[in-house]
Write an enzyme that holds these catalytic residues in place. Sequence first.
Site, mmCIF file in Angstrom:
data_model
loop_
_atom_site.group_PDB
_atom_site.id
_atom_site.type_symbol
_atom_site.label_atom_id
_atom_site.label_comp_id
_atom_site.label_asym_id
_atom_site.label_seq_id
_atom_site.Cartn_x
_atom_site.Cartn_y
_atom_site.Cartn_z
ATOM 1 N N ASN A 9 0.905 -1.104 0.032
ATOM 2 C CA ASN A 9 0.020 -0.023 0.174
ATOM 3 C C ASN A 9 0.954 1.232 0.129
ATOM 4 O O ASN A 9 1.470 1.470 0.835
ATOM 5 C CB ASN A 9 -0.871 0.018 1.207
ATOM 6 C CG ASN A 9 -1.738 1.071 1.282
ATOM 7 O OD1 ASN A 9 -1.653 1.978 0.562
ATOM 8 N ND2 ASN A 9 -2.237 1.315 2.441
ATOM 9 N N TRP A 10 1.055 1.918 -1.138
ATOM 10 C CA TRP A 10 2.088 3.199 -1.163
ATOM 11 C C TRP A 10 1.267 4.086 -0.845
ATOM 12 O O TRP A 10 2.134 5.187 -0.639
ATOM 13 C CB TRP A 10 2.243 3.166 -2.745
ATOM 14 C CG TRP A 10 3.042 2.260 -3.388
ATOM 15 C CD1 TRP A 10 3.911 0.997 -2.886
ATOM 16 C CD2 TRP A 10 3.628 2.069 -4.691
ATOM 17 N NE1 TRP A 10 4.317 0.305 -3.822
ATOM 18 C CE2 TRP A 10 4.085 0.833 -4.990
ATOM 19 C CE3 TRP A 10 3.322 2.906 -5.959
ATOM 20 C CZ2 TRP A 10 4.629 0.205 -6.078
ATOM 21 C CZ3 TRP A 10 3.932 2.390 -7.110
ATOM 22 C CH2 TRP A 10 4.518 1.213 -7.254
ATOM 23 N N HIS A 95 -9.422 0.823 4.991
ATOM 24 C CA HIS A 95 -8.102 1.201 5.597
ATOM 25 C C HIS A 95 -8.336 2.054 6.621
ATOM 26 O O HIS A 95 -9.282 3.069 6.756
ATOM 27 C CB HIS A 95 -6.991 1.692 4.660
ATOM 28 C CG HIS A 95 -5.658 1.804 4.911
ATOM 29 N ND1 HIS A 95 -5.415 2.757 6.059
ATOM 30 C CD2 HIS A 95 -4.784 1.031 5.194
ATOM 31 C CE1 HIS A 95 -4.095 2.405 6.383
ATOM 32 N NE2 HIS A 95 -3.575 1.318 5.866
ATOM 33 N N GLU A 97 -6.871 4.739 7.825
ATOM 34 C CA GLU A 97 -6.800 6.145 7.335
ATOM 35 C C GLU A 97 -7.962 6.584 6.715
ATOM 36 O O GLU A 97 -8.410 7.703 6.962
ATOM 37 C CB GLU A 97 -5.307 6.322 6.764
ATOM 38 C CG GLU A 97 -4.376 6.258 7.383
ATOM 39 C CD GLU A 97 -2.923 5.692 6.685
ATOM 40 O OE1 GLU A 97 -2.894 5.529 5.392
ATOM 41 O OE2 GLU A 97 -2.195 5.296 7.154
ATOM 42 N N GLU A 167 -5.176 -5.163 10.512
ATOM 43 C CA GLU A 167 -4.165 -4.221 10.810
ATOM 44 C C GLU A 167 -4.580 -3.436 12.284
ATOM 45 O O GLU A 167 -5.291 -2.483 12.114
ATOM 46 C CB GLU A 167 -4.188 -3.077 9.580
ATOM 47 C CG GLU A 167 -4.015 -3.640 8.454
ATOM 48 C CD GLU A 167 -3.503 -2.790 7.305
ATOM 49 O OE1 GLU A 167 -2.303 -2.997 6.795
ATOM 50 O OE2 GLU A 167 -4.090 -1.517 7.103
ATOM 51 N N SER A 212 3.577 -2.264 10.223
ATOM 52 C CA SER A 212 4.908 -2.200 10.315
ATOM 53 C C SER A 212 5.766 -3.547 10.193
ATOM 54 O O SER A 212 6.512 -3.869 10.803
ATOM 55 C CB SER A 212 5.365 -1.721 11.909
ATOM 56 O OG SER A 212 4.807 -0.372 12.219
ATOM 57 N N GLY A 233 2.804 -1.028 4.217
ATOM 58 C CA GLY A 233 3.003 0.288 3.860
ATOM 59 C C GLY A 233 4.248 0.963 3.859
ATOM 60 O O GLY A 233 4.991 0.702 2.580
ATOM 61 N N GLY A 234 5.030 1.311 4.590
ATOM 62 C CA GLY A 234 6.320 1.981 4.567
ATOM 63 C C GLY A 234 7.416 0.969 3.844
ATOM 64 O O GLY A 234 8.054 1.531 3.197
HETATM 65 C C1 PEP Z 1 -0.859 0.072 6.247
HETATM 66 O O1 PEP Z 1 -0.862 1.309 6.056
HETATM 67 O O2 PEP Z 1 -1.660 -0.650 5.592
HETATM 68 C C2 PEP Z 1 0.615 -0.428 6.664
HETATM 69 C C3 PEP Z 1 0.571 -1.594 7.050
HETATM 70 O O3 PEP Z 1 1.556 0.499 7.086
HETATM 71 P P1 PEP Z 1 2.999 0.104 7.613
HETATM 72 O O4 PEP Z 1 3.436 -0.981 7.002
HETATM 73 O O5 PEP Z 1 3.769 1.512 7.344
HETATM 74 O O6 PEP Z 1 2.542 0.091 9.269
#
Ligand code: PEP
Length: 250
Positions: A9-10, A95, A97, A167, A212, A233-234
């Site tokens: 997920n960019w 998500h 967010e 998540e 993460s 994500g990151g």
């Molecule tokens: C996400 O936003 O779906 C996610 C898992 O982010 P991160 O890996 O950066 O925690």
Amino acid sequence: MRQPLVAGNWKMNGSVEEIKALLDGILAGMGDVKRAEVAVCPPAIYIPQVQSILQGGAVAWGGQDLSTHESGAYTGEIAGPMLKEFGCAYAIIGHSERRSYHAESDETVADKFEAALKYGLKPIFCIGETLEERESGVTEQVVARQIDAVINKLGVDALAKGVIAYEPVWAIGTGKTASPEQAQEVHAFIRGRIAKQSGDVAQKVRILYGGSMKPGNAAELLAKEDIDGGLIGGAALKAEDFLGICRAAN
Ligand code: PEP
């Protein structure tokens, strides 16, 4: 046997140049990815570029959201048929967010699940509790409520047509990962809840972990019996990190 899925997920990151470099890097390393299905979800404006690079290859792509509507006066929205026209296989929905910054309710997310299926996209259906909810001991109630919104609207069989991503909100982008045991506990709860309605769907549906996940913790998380991949994500923004997670699913 469920095939693991590792989906990037960019979020709102990237440029034409950065995306070209990132995808070139991922494609160069895909030969070592033996087991996992791999997908990336770029910002919508870059989907045509991603399609032109990935078309015909082993990496799928998807949207980060979709409208509940098919077309019309919905400024700023992207409809399922539009994602489909540009080759998307997946659409992330619900998500945290989107739930928090765009006030998406469980019912809206269930409507998005329905829209994704209607237009031939597999929803990556995100659920998870906040830190406050975890500390108050209501994690199971929260994820049950989020899942039930889809089951109540579409029936349990619909879940098998998508992918669930657990998540924990407190682990997203914070560097705090749920321990493999903490994650497995919730994944098993989710599968068990689905099994009460359909053992077949519970066995089939892939439940990804997100929060993460990185090359250093992916293997331990992915080794757990109910963790069928990751939503990243990151670490999806660096080819080596993303590939490291994909390889951990081997
Ligand atoms: C996400 O936003 O779906 C996610 C898992 O982010 P991160 O890996 O950066 O925690």
